[in-house]
Design a protein around this motif. Structure first.
Motif, short mmCIF file in Angstrom:
data_model
loop_
_atom_site.label_atom_id
_atom_site.label_comp_id
_atom_site.label_asym_id
_atom_site.label_seq_id
_atom_site.Cartn_x
_atom_site.Cartn_y
_atom_site.Cartn_z
N ALA A 90 0.84 -1.20 0.00
CA ALA A 90 0.00 0.00 0.00
C ALA A 90 0.87 1.25 0.00
N ILE A 91 0.33 2.28 -0.63
CA ILE A 91 0.97 3.59 -0.57
C ILE A 91 0.60 4.19 0.78
N CYS A 92 1.59 4.65 1.49
CA CYS A 92 1.36 5.33 2.76
C CYS A 92 2.20 6.59 2.79
N HIS A 93 1.52 7.71 2.91
CA HIS A 93 2.20 8.98 3.02
C HIS A 93 1.95 9.62 4.38
N ASP A 94 1.56 8.77 5.35
CA ASP A 94 1.39 9.22 6.73
C ASP A 94 1.71 8.04 7.65
N THR A 95 2.07 8.33 8.88
CA THR A 95 2.48 7.28 9.81
C THR A 95 1.32 6.41 10.25
N TYR A 96 0.13 6.98 10.38
CA TYR A 96 -1.03 6.20 10.82
C TYR A 96 -1.32 5.05 9.85
N SER A 97 -1.38 5.35 8.56
CA SER A 97 -1.65 4.32 7.56
C SER A 97 -0.55 3.27 7.52
N ALA A 98 0.69 3.70 7.66
CA ALA A 98 1.81 2.75 7.63
C ALA A 98 1.73 1.78 8.80
N ARG A 99 1.38 2.27 9.97
CA ARG A 99 1.25 1.42 11.15
C ARG A 99 0.00 0.56 11.07
N GLN A 100 -1.14 1.17 10.79
CA GLN A 100 -2.39 0.42 10.76
C GLN A 100 -2.43 -0.59 9.62
N GLY A 101 -1.80 -0.27 8.50
CA GLY A 101 -1.75 -1.22 7.39
C GLY A 101 -1.12 -2.54 7.79
N VAL A 102 -0.12 -2.48 8.65
CA VAL A 102 0.51 -3.70 9.15
C VAL A 102 -0.36 -4.33 10.23
N GLU A 103 -0.78 -3.53 11.22
CA GLU A 103 -1.50 -4.07 12.38
C GLU A 103 -2.84 -4.69 12.02
N HIS A 104 -3.56 -4.11 11.07
CA HIS A 104 -4.90 -4.60 10.73
C HIS A 104 -4.94 -5.45 9.48
N ASP A 105 -4.06 -5.16 8.50
CA ASP A 105 -4.16 -5.79 7.19
C ASP A 105 -2.96 -6.66 6.84
N ASP A 106 -2.01 -6.78 7.75
CA ASP A 106 -0.80 -7.58 7.53
C ASP A 106 -0.05 -7.13 6.27
N MET A 107 -0.04 -5.82 6.03
CA MET A 107 0.70 -5.25 4.90
C MET A 107 2.17 -5.61 5.07
N ASN A 108 2.79 -6.12 4.01
CA ASN A 108 4.21 -6.47 4.10
C ASN A 108 5.10 -5.62 3.19
N VAL A 109 4.51 -4.76 2.39
CA VAL A 109 5.30 -3.87 1.53
C VAL A 109 4.73 -2.45 1.63
N LEU A 110 5.60 -1.53 1.96
CA LEU A 110 5.28 -0.11 2.02
C LEU A 110 5.69 0.54 0.70
N CYS A 111 4.79 1.30 0.10
CA CYS A 111 5.08 2.02 -1.13
C CYS A 111 5.05 3.51 -0.84
N ILE A 112 6.05 4.20 -1.35
CA ILE A 112 6.20 5.64 -1.09
C ILE A 112 6.42 6.36 -2.41
N GLY A 113 5.85 7.55 -2.51
CA GLY A 113 6.09 8.41 -3.66
C GLY A 113 7.24 9.36 -3.37
N GLY A 114 8.35 9.11 -4.01
CA GLY A 114 9.54 9.92 -3.79
C GLY A 114 9.40 11.36 -4.26
#
Length: 157
Positions: A90-114
């Motif tokens: 998932a694309i995460c441009h905030d800390t909440y989404s990056a944390r919750q994506g793992v905790e709730h959805d078992d996200m294993n890859v973080l995508c960032i727009g450079g």
């Protein structure tokens, strides 16, 4: 007492993500037992799907536990990575989404727009992602099971 290290991480990105990817490698290299740099190694034009595949291979082989992929917007690498069985990106441009994506959805890859966020925010987002752990509460596990079922069998006709 010192903080435990982050898990092994695979990181990659195309030419548009190269500057922030390089900063992330430098910033987190000593904080993880393995920081696997899957390229690119310059700002020469290249194709983002190649780096989504390279990072995913490291996770699927068990060489890394989490992955980070950077392109210009984060969209291309997210789309490409999510085509790979076993990857939840998932694309995460905030800390909440990056944390919750793992905790709730078992996200294993973080995508960032450079080209979307700067280095300091990227550092904070990556730290939130790397610190987060999947907590399989009943509702999260139920939803993830549905996602995995879609991955296994598609949606039918």
């Amino acid at each position: 007492m010192s903080k435990p290290p982050f898990p092994p991480v695979a990181i990659g990105g195309d030419h548009a993500g190269f500057p922030i990817k390089t900063m992330l490698v430098e910033r987190f290299r000593d904080a993880t037992p393995a920081m696997i740099d899957c390229g690119t190694h310059s700002e020469a034009s290249c194709d983002y799907p190649d780096f989504a595949v390279a990072v995913a291979k490291q996770l699927l082989r068990g060489q890394a536990v989490k992955g980070i992929i950077v392109c210009g917007s984060g969209v291309g690498v997210s789309v490409a990575a999510n085509k790979i069985k076993g990857i939840r990106a998932a694309i995460c441009h905030d800390t909440y989404s990056a944390r919750q994506g793992v905790e709730h959805d078992d996200m294993n890859v973080l995508c960032i727009g450079g080209r979307i966020i700067g280095p300091e925010l990227a550092f904070e987002i990556v730290e939130a992602f790397l610190n987060a752990k999947y907590v399989p509460q009943e509702r999260h596990a139920r939803r993830l099971d549905k996602v995995l079922e879609i991955e296994r069998n598609g949606i039918g006709k």
